[in-house]
Design a protein around this motif. Structure first.
Motif, PDB file in Angstrom:
ATOM      1  N   ALA A  39      -2.804   1.010   6.981  1.00  0.00           N
ATOM      2  CA  ALA A  39      -4.076   1.706   6.633  1.00  0.00           C
ATOM      3  C   ALA A  39      -4.642   1.147   5.703  1.00  0.00           C
ATOM      4  CB  ALA A  39      -4.013   3.321   6.466  1.00  0.00           C
ATOM      5  N   CYS A  40      -6.047   1.163   5.462  1.00  0.00           N
ATOM      6  CA  CYS A  40      -6.383   0.284   4.294  1.00  0.00           C
ATOM      7  C   CYS A  40      -7.535   1.510   3.629  1.00  0.00           C
ATOM      8  CB  CYS A  40      -7.438  -0.618   4.837  1.00  0.00           C
ATOM      9  SG  CYS A  40      -6.508  -2.053   5.395  1.00  0.00           S
ATOM     10  N   PRO A  62       6.913   9.546   1.772  1.00  0.00           N
ATOM     11  CA  PRO A  62       7.914   9.176   2.541  1.00  0.00           C
ATOM     12  C   PRO A  62       7.387   8.310   3.837  1.00  0.00           C
ATOM     13  CG  PRO A  62       7.963  11.651   2.179  1.00  0.00           C
ATOM     14  CD  PRO A  62       6.886  10.912   1.494  1.00  0.00           C
ATOM     15  N   GLY A  63       8.247   7.526   3.920  1.00  0.00           N
ATOM     16  CA  GLY A  63       7.985   6.425   5.263  1.00  0.00           C
ATOM     17  C   GLY A  63       6.969   5.394   4.689  1.00  0.00           C
ATOM     18  N   VAL A  64       6.427   5.259   3.661  1.00  0.00           N
ATOM     19  CA  VAL A  64       5.723   4.162   3.130  1.00  0.00           C
ATOM     20  C   VAL A  64       6.572   3.016   2.890  1.00  0.00           C
ATOM     21  CG1 VAL A  64       4.306   3.330   1.462  1.00  0.00           C
ATOM     22  CG2 VAL A  64       3.874   5.449   2.421  1.00  0.00           C
ATOM     23  N   ARG A  65       6.234   1.765   3.516  1.00  0.00           N
ATOM     24  CA  ARG A  65       7.026   0.721   3.419  1.00  0.00           C
ATOM     25  C   ARG A  65       6.577  -0.430   2.450  1.00  0.00           C
ATOM     26  NH1 ARG A  65      12.193   2.136   5.429  1.00  0.00           N
ATOM     27  NH2 ARG A  65      11.315   3.570   6.724  1.00  0.00           N
ATOM     28  N   ALA A  66       5.118  -0.181   2.225  1.00  0.00           N
ATOM     29  CA  ALA A  66       4.663  -1.420   1.622  1.00  0.00           C
ATOM     30  C   ALA A  66       3.251  -0.952   1.036  1.00  0.00           C
ATOM     31  CB  ALA A  66       4.402  -2.835   2.242  1.00  0.00           C
ATOM     32  N   VAL A  67       2.750  -1.234  -0.146  1.00  0.00           N
ATOM     33  CA  VAL A  67       1.375  -0.881  -0.804  1.00  0.00           C
ATOM     34  C   VAL A  67       0.974  -2.285  -1.269  1.00  0.00           C
ATOM     35  CG1 VAL A  67      -0.064   0.292  -2.096  1.00  0.00           C
ATOM     36  CG2 VAL A  67       1.933   1.508  -0.966  1.00  0.00           C
ATOM     37  N   LEU A  68       0.040  -2.713  -1.040  1.00  0.00           N
ATOM     38  CA  LEU A  68      -0.226  -4.045  -1.588  1.00  0.00           C
ATOM     39  C   LEU A  68      -1.867  -4.008  -1.849  1.00  0.00           C
ATOM     40  CD1 LEU A  68       0.552  -6.498   1.513  1.00  0.00           C
ATOM     41  CD2 LEU A  68       1.810  -6.074  -0.778  1.00  0.00           C
ATOM     42  N   ALA A 101      -6.822  -1.781  -0.933  1.00  0.00           N
ATOM     43  CA  ALA A 101      -5.519  -1.983  -0.787  1.00  0.00           C
ATOM     44  C   ALA A 101      -5.109  -1.638   0.478  1.00  0.00           C
ATOM     45  CB  ALA A 101      -5.092  -0.631  -1.950  1.00  0.00           C
ATOM     46  N   ALA A 102      -3.984  -1.711   0.813  1.00  0.00           N
ATOM     47  CA  ALA A 102      -3.507  -1.726   2.269  1.00  0.00           C
ATOM     48  C   ALA A 102      -2.165  -1.021   2.173  1.00  0.00           C
ATOM     49  CB  ALA A 102      -3.444  -3.059   2.782  1.00  0.00           C
ATOM     50  N   VAL A 103      -1.777  -0.282   3.091  1.00  0.00           N
ATOM     51  CA  VAL A 103      -0.558   0.527   3.187  1.00  0.00           C
ATOM     52  C   VAL A 103       0.090   0.177   4.532  1.00  0.00           C
ATOM     53  CG1 VAL A 103       0.855   2.641   3.159  1.00  0.00           C
ATOM     54  CG2 VAL A 103      -1.275   2.197   1.594  1.00  0.00           C
ATOM     55  N   ALA A 104       1.502  -0.204   4.342  1.00  0.00           N
ATOM     56  CA  ALA A 104       2.231   0.046   5.714  1.00  0.00           C
ATOM     57  C   ALA A 104       3.310   1.026   5.793  1.00  0.00           C
ATOM     58  CB  ALA A 104       2.950  -1.403   6.081  1.00  0.00           C
ATOM     59  N   ALA A 111       0.932   6.557   6.591  1.00  0.00           N
ATOM     60  CA  ALA A 111       0.029   5.576   5.830  1.00  0.00           C
ATOM     61  C   ALA A 111      -1.493   5.946   5.422  1.00  0.00           C
ATOM     62  CB  ALA A 111      -0.361   4.353   6.861  1.00  0.00           C
ATOM     63  N   GLU A 112      -2.032   6.877   6.302  1.00  0.00           N
ATOM     64  CA  GLU A 112      -3.090   7.545   5.854  1.00  0.00           C
ATOM     65  C   GLU A 112      -3.109   8.553   4.487  1.00  0.00           C
ATOM     66  OE1 GLU A 112      -4.656   9.490   9.240  1.00  0.00           O
ATOM     67  OE2 GLU A 112      -5.077   7.468  10.242  1.00  0.00           O
ATOM     68  N   GLU A 113      -2.089   8.946   4.521  1.00  0.00           N
ATOM     69  CA  GLU A 113      -1.822   9.956   3.425  1.00  0.00           C
ATOM     70  C   GLU A 113      -1.581   9.125   2.260  1.00  0.00           C
ATOM     71  OE1 GLU A 113      -1.643  13.403   3.237  1.00  0.00           O
ATOM     72  OE2 GLU A 113      -0.926  13.605   1.252  1.00  0.00           O
ATOM     73  N   ALA A 114      -0.892   8.162   2.229  1.00  0.00           N
ATOM     74  CA  ALA A 114      -0.704   7.052   1.131  1.00  0.00           C
ATOM     75  C   ALA A 114      -2.006   6.617   0.379  1.00  0.00           C
ATOM     76  CB  ALA A 114       0.298   6.026   1.418  1.00  0.00           C
ATOM     77  N   VAL A 115      -2.801   6.194   1.444  1.00  0.00           N
ATOM     78  CA  VAL A 115      -4.226   5.667   1.241  1.00  0.00           C
ATOM     79  C   VAL A 115      -5.130   6.709   0.324  1.00  0.00           C
ATOM     80  CG1 VAL A 115      -6.467   5.030   2.330  1.00  0.00           C
ATOM     81  CG2 VAL A 115      -4.421   4.047   2.964  1.00  0.00           C
ATOM     82  N   ARG A 116      -4.696   7.892   0.631  1.00  0.00           N
ATOM     83  CA  ARG A 116      -5.643   8.897   0.142  1.00  0.00           C
ATOM     84  C   ARG A 116      -5.254   8.980  -1.444  1.00  0.00           C
ATOM     85  NH1 ARG A 116      -6.357  12.314   4.984  1.00  0.00           N
ATOM     86  NH2 ARG A 116      -4.054  12.694   4.748  1.00  0.00           N
TER      87      ARG A 116
END
Ligand code: FAD
Ligand code: FES
Ligand code: FES
Lengths: 720, 163, 288
Positions: A39-40, A62-68, A101-104, A111-116
């Protein structure tokens, strides 16, 4: 030679059973073991310096593997030609929705939660939204570093102003043009505007990227797999032969799927995590961050003699290029079709200047006949306006000026005779001179669409005399490529079509192909198939041929190849004089589209093209206010639905044969071209309202009807 | 995020299925991701385009805006559930092939499901009724002419389905 | 979107209790066409939803000329469109329901959802106003009846309290005699929301208009009755001039927002024209 060809029998789509049962697998239908979801974060502002990006909270989800962010991958730029678009914005954002930014993560929700939770601090910069102001002294410069930008294939010619993306000037020199205008009795000048429009494919962009050692594998919605491979290599530095693209089923393209965004983000996320990463855009993201049709302003000038002969023509065409030039596929970085303002006519001196400028909006891209749509709307409206001013019937004025029609002392060429037929059949089909009730009127538009150019090839293999394979790297975005190839192969070899199997192969195994675009597929791949099949027939007929027998064949259609198809669209409209609503009562499309290889697909392209043009003419507009798109969903960006579509008659005119196999011509970017001007012309003749701007909305007609006053009925253009 | 998962049972194409999932997820996502039935597509994601059309208890719906919690205990039919087990196509599917009722095919599963629903309710529709019923299934490729022709041809060929 | 928990009450009482217990974290889910769309776009984030699909007392439509028509809150718009009692006794309502979006949405969207969602451009509310419909609400401590014409407060806002359930909508028998119709002005596509739409109902006695109802959707923050235009009609004849004069009063009652479907001014003007056209249609129907 064309007499005994089996092409009249309607084709059966090879992939048809897969498509009608739901088993055709599009990009988003693939799921790889262990895959992560991307998610971006899109920019919430149109133009700003990025002060700080805080990803701490996002990383905790939880569950986030990468944030770039760009801090992790660097300032990586990509593009179809001009590499000006950052994978992730580094120091600045230049349009709302640009990836920051991008999240996997393991799930889409995570992924969407992390983007927020990603926090970005922006320092806003003045925006440039009106392309007409791009080169004024006060205009903010969007790309101070523009000089360093590179094309995929090398250095770039620096433009005169940093806000100019691209430019193309063609035609007569200043003196010659001035002299030609000097011979005119009248000079007409009109300005037209067309809006930003979205391709409206039903499948949003999607991509899956994974690594297998150092080989990068890609499945995506990009319709030009070889182009994508090359662009990814140029941007990331990954060796081109270590990138394999598998794209097969594309859920609609219309130009928009030549440009990729999230393949790049997925590349870095996959490399970072060692897992397959899949990104599927929501339609909101697709509407706001992919590459729509350029909004355009066109000023046309034409010099005409008293009797209606065109003697000189010039056009200034200004494209709103958006924040990046990355989505344009030619090195001039302008939608080339902008030169086709008068392409169906013979004009002794013409001059076109096309300019694309940077603005703080989504990057301008390609959409079904890029530039042509705008140019033909302007040109064919302009011709009718001239006819009206001169008091000449619009069909007659066109007939007077047909391309190839009036070299002094010579008979009109064959081309002119064909165009004349095309025009007359459309006019007759709509009963041009018939008497009509008030509020009704007819309009016509005439145009030429150039044939496709580019490179492509197939490998043909005879496993036995009655088992033939054709291997292609082309993706199918709906035009029926696979079936077309099979039909050409079967016809050429004189065998039943069921003995031919077409195999779509990834870029690693197939011959290069320029991709399904610019109306090239039938011309290039069809012709490659015909040549290969001819050679294969010869080889397997040789005594002692040893199977399998294989032939590789490449074909190049040069950019200057002179092959076009002519079309005329005539419509009858009814204008509701109280509401301004336009109803298209009926339409007739006449065309010299050459030999038809697949009748259903051919008809489908013309019908689908017509309705595509109808949407563009009457309703489609992707407005941007303060950098924000005002249509967030397909509930607001309306596309025509089945009851919105008027009856359409298609008339084939026998003309010059095309340069495709057996004389075939391209029709993919053809049926939509005349719709907007034909309707605009019909509306003018029905109601007296001449609109020089798309879409031709009911409200726009109404406003003009009111201006002229409800009592004093507006003067209609003659012949209505 | 608190765990909202629950066990949801539903019948999909006649087969009873049990999934443990957040009930807020769309039926479309669960069909595609959890049950590997990718025939229904996500286009607009907001109920407009019809690419995600499925039948819920026989009624045509947009699975993108049906929370899966809502179909607990109900019967869902997707495009994969239409053709016979041996692969024989339904009259609707055959007619889409013969009339050129698709190009890119992304809308086609939705069109086929919608047309099937129409012919079950109204086996012999007029062209006008077909156009109206199919309003909610956008197709950007065909211009609809061949789709309407296909539905009419399927109606002629008999019922919408070979059941 | 944020995940939520799903509750499945079997009775209105259970549902009411759940809603009361959940307070701000809970939301009622009927067909879900609005709530799911908003949730997917991040515009609604309920933690709990109370699904009404399994509450039999909320389903169904009943009606006859003596008792009027009762639409259960969970009746779908497709049912309103197709069920014989509505088609026969309140054809204007069936016509309006038929105009909602697409058959897919109508299969899913409900009467209760359409009212409580309170998008001012929706098709059913003005028509229900024309039929003098009354909504029945059940809360934790009381039940009450609110005329649909008094239900709406603002964009997406009604007088329905967060802990109240709309259980049904009743069209009184006296309202069923009107000749009613609906005109949805759709300048773009057939599946669109209205740019403006008008619902009207008349009774005509001996060439004279005896009762009149006009309500407009898309004309402001709520659907609206146009009482001045109604008064102008009552007692008058059915000549075009009279109808047009009444229609001329409609725009003043409206304050539409400008959006992709048209500017405020345009919508006002279209309301005038649509009203006149609809009244003319109804008058001609009354004559046959
Ligand atoms: C693509 C699309 C197109 C549309 N086009 C149109 C159109 O052309 N014309 C038109 O009129 N409408 C249109 N709509 C809107 C549609 O009518 C509404 O979404 C629908 O009526 C809402 O009903 P629902 O049962 O799905 O409600 P839900 O989404 O379930 O609920 C909507 C709201 O009402 C509340 N609610 C529901 N039921 C009750 C109840 N019994 N008591 C208390 N509160 C309740 C919910 O908590 C929620 O806040 C469209 C919607 C979509 C998605
Ligand atoms: S994806 Fe569900 S209707 Fe478009
Ligand atoms: S076939 Fe491509 S959208 Fe319908």
């Amino acid at each position: 030679m064309t007499t005994n060809l089996p092409f009249a029998i309607p084709e059966v789509r090879h992939e048809g059973p897969l498509k009608v049962t739901g088993h055709a697998r599009y990009t988003a239908d693939h799921a790889l073991p262990g895959q992560l979801h991307a998610a971006c974060l899109g920019s919430g502002v149109a133009h700003a310096r990025i002060v700080r990006i805080d990803t701490t909270a996002a990383e905790q989800v939880p569950g986030v593997r990468a944030v770039l962010t760009a801090a992790d991958i660097g300032d990586v730029r990509y593009g179809r030609q001009l590499r000006d678009m950052p994978v992730l914005a580094s120091d600045r954002v230049r349009f709302m929705g640009q990836r920051v930014a991008a999240v996997a993560a393991d799930t889409r929700q995570a992924a969407e939660e992390a983007v927020r939770l990603i926090d970005v601090e922006y320092e806003e910069l003045p925006t440039l939204l009106d392309p007409r102001l791009a080169t004024t002294p006060d205009a903010p410069v969007l790309h101070p570093e523009a000089e360093a930008y590179r094309l995929v294939q090398g250095a770039r010619h620096a433009p005169a102003h940093p806000n100019i993306q691209g430019e193309l000037v063609v035609g007569a020199g200043a003196e010659e043009l001035a002299a030609a205008f000097g011979r005119a009795d009248h000079v007409f000048e009109h300005t037209f505007r067309t809006p930003r429009q979205h391709q409206g494919y039903i499948e949003p962009h999607a991509a899956i990227v994974w690594f297998d050692d150092d080989v990068c594998h890609v499945i995506s919605t990009n319709k030009a797999p070889f182009g994508l491979r090359q662009q990814m290599a140029a941007a990331t530095g990954h060796p081109v032969d270590k990138i394999v693209v598998y794209n097969k089923f594309i859920g609609g393209d219309f130009g928009g799927k030549g440009f990729s965004l999230d393949e790049y983000v997925c590349f870095y996320l996959a490399r970072e995590t060692g897992r397959p990463v899949r990104s599927i855009m929501s339609y909101l993201e697709d509407l706001s961050s992919t590459a729509p049709r350029h909004a355009t302003e066109l000023t046309l000038r034409t010099g005409v003699t008293r009797d209606g002969t065109f003697v000189a023509h010039s056009a200034e065409v200004l494209f709103d290029g958006g924040a990046y030039g990355a989505a344009k596929a030619n090195a001039h970085l302008v939608p080339h079709g902008g030169v086709d303002t008068m392409s169906a006519y013979s004009v002794p001196a013409t001059h076109h200047r096309l300019t694309a400028v940077y603005t703080n909006a989504a990057p301008g891209g390609h959409m079904r006949a890029p530039g042509d749509v705008q140019a033909i709307f302007a040109g064919e409206s302009h011709v009718d306006m001239i006819a009206s001013e001169l008091g000449i019937d619009p069909v007659e004025l066109r007939r007077k000026n047909l391309a190839g029609g009036k070299t002094e002392g010579q008979d009109p060429s064959e081309t002119a005779a064909v165009i004349d037929q095309v025009l007359l059949r459309a006019a007759d089909g709509i009963d041009w001179s018939g008497v009509r009730s008030p509020g009704r009127g007819v309009g016509v538009a005439l145009y030429r669409r150039k044939g496709g150019t580019g490179r492509g090839g197939v490998v043909m293999r005879a496993l036995s005399p009655d088992r033939i394979q054709v291997i292609t790297g082309a993706a199918d975005q709906g035009g029926g490529t696979v079936t077309m190839i099979a039909r050409v192969a079967a016809a050429t070899m004189g065998i039943p079509e069921r003995q031919v199997e077409v195999v779509q192969q990834p870029t690693a195994e197939a011959l290069f192909d320029s991709g399904a675009g610019a109306s090239r597929v039938t011309r290039v791949l069809g012709e490659a198939t015909r040549l290969a099949a001819t050679e294969l027939s010869r080889l397997i007929a040789e005594p002692g041929a040893v199977f399998p027998v294989e032939v590789a064949q490449e074909v190049v259609a040069p950019a200057d190849e002179d092959c076009g198809a002519y079309g005329a669209l005539a419509v009858e409209v009814e204008v509701d004089e109280e509401t301004g609503q336009i109803r298209v009562v009926e339409a007739v499309l006449a065309a010299d589209t050459g030999t038809v290889i697949s009748p259903l697909a051919h008809r489908g392209q013309l019908e689908g093209g017509f309705v595509y043009g109808l949407g563009g003419a009457l309703m489609e507009e992707l407005p941007v206010e303060g950098g924000q798109i005002m249509c967030g969903t397909l509930g607001d960006y309306k596309l025509p639905t089945s009851p919105d579509v008027p009856p359409l008659r298609i008339v084939s005119v026998a003309g010059e044969s095309g340069t495709g196999p057996y004389g075939a011509k391209a029709v993919g970017e053809f049926g939509n071209l005349g719709v907007a001007p034909a309707i605009a012309n019909a509306v003018a003749r029905a109601s007296g309202v001449r609109l020089q701007q798309l879409p031709l909305s009911a409200e726009a007609v109404h406003a003009r009807l009111r201006q002229t006053g409800p009592e004093s009925a507006p003067p209609r253009e003659p012949g209505g | 995020m608190s765990d909202t998962s629950e066990r949801i049972t539903l019948s999909v194409n006649g087969i009873s299925q049990e999934v443990t999932t957040a009930p807020s997820r769309s039926l479309l996502e669960v069909l595609r991701e959890d049950l590997a039935l990718t025939g229904a597509k996500e286009g607009c994601g907001v109920g407009v385009c019809g690419a995600c059309s499925v039948l819920v208890d026989g009624k045509l719906m947009s699975s993108c805006i049906v929370p899966v919690g809502m179909v607990q205990g109900r019967a869902v039919t997707t495009v994969e559930g239409l053709a016979a087990e041996d692969g024989t196509l339904t009259p609707v599917q055959t007619a889409f092939m013969e009339c050129g009722g698709f190009q890119c095919g992304i809308c086609t599963p939705g069109q086929v499901v919608a047309a099937t629903a129409l012919l079950r309710e109204c086996p012999d529709p007029a062209a006008e009724e077909v156009r109206e019923w199919m309003t909610g299934n956008l197709c950007r490729c065909t211009g609809y002419y061949s789709i309407v022709a296909a539905v009419l041809q399927a109606a002629k060929a008999g019922q919408g389905e070979s059941d | 979107m944020r995940p939520f928990r799903y509750h499945r009450p079997g009775t209105v009482a259970e549902a009411a209790q759940l809603i009361a217990d959940l307070g701000e974290d809970g939301a009622i889910l009927a067909g879900g066409t609005s709530l799911m769309t908003l949730a997917r776009l991040g515009l609604a984030e309920p933690q709990h939803v109370v699904g009404l699909a399994g509450v039999p007392e909320l389903c169904g439509i009943e009606g006859n000329s003596g008792d009027g028509i009762t639409l259960g809150a969970m009746a779908t718009l497709r049912q309103v469109e197709t069920i014989p009692p509505v088609r026969r006794l309140a054809p204007g309502l069936a016509e309006a329901a038929h105009q909602v979006a697409t058959v897919r949405i109508r299969n899913q969207a409900t009467v209760g959802g359409t009212l409580v969602h309170a998008d001012p451009s929706q098709d059913l509310p003005p028509m229900l106003m024309v039929y003098d419909a009354v909504a029945r609400l059940t809360g934790p401590t009381r039940t009450r009846e609110v005329p649909v014409a008094e239900l709406f407060v603002d964009f997406f806002e009604t007088v329905v309290d967060p802990d109240e359930i709309l259980t049904s909508v009743h069209l009184p028998p006296a309202s069923l005699g009107v000749i009613a119709g609906y005109l949805k002005f759709l300048p773009r596509t057939q599946d669109d929301y209205a740019t403006i739409s008008v619902a009207a109902g008349l009774t005509v006695v001996d060439g004279c208009i005896d009762t009149a109802r006009i309500a407009v959707a898309g004309g402001g923050s709520t659907p609206q009755r146009c009482r001045e235009a109604e008064s102008a009609l009552v007692g008058g004849g059915t000549d075009v001039a009279g109808l047009a004069a009444a229609a001329d009063l409609v725009p003043e009652a409206l304050d539409p927002v400008s959006d992709a479907r048209g500017s405020g001014d345009y919508k006002r003007e279209m309301a005038r024209i649509s009203t006149r056209r609809l009244l003319q249609r109804l008058v001609s129907e009354s004559a046959t």
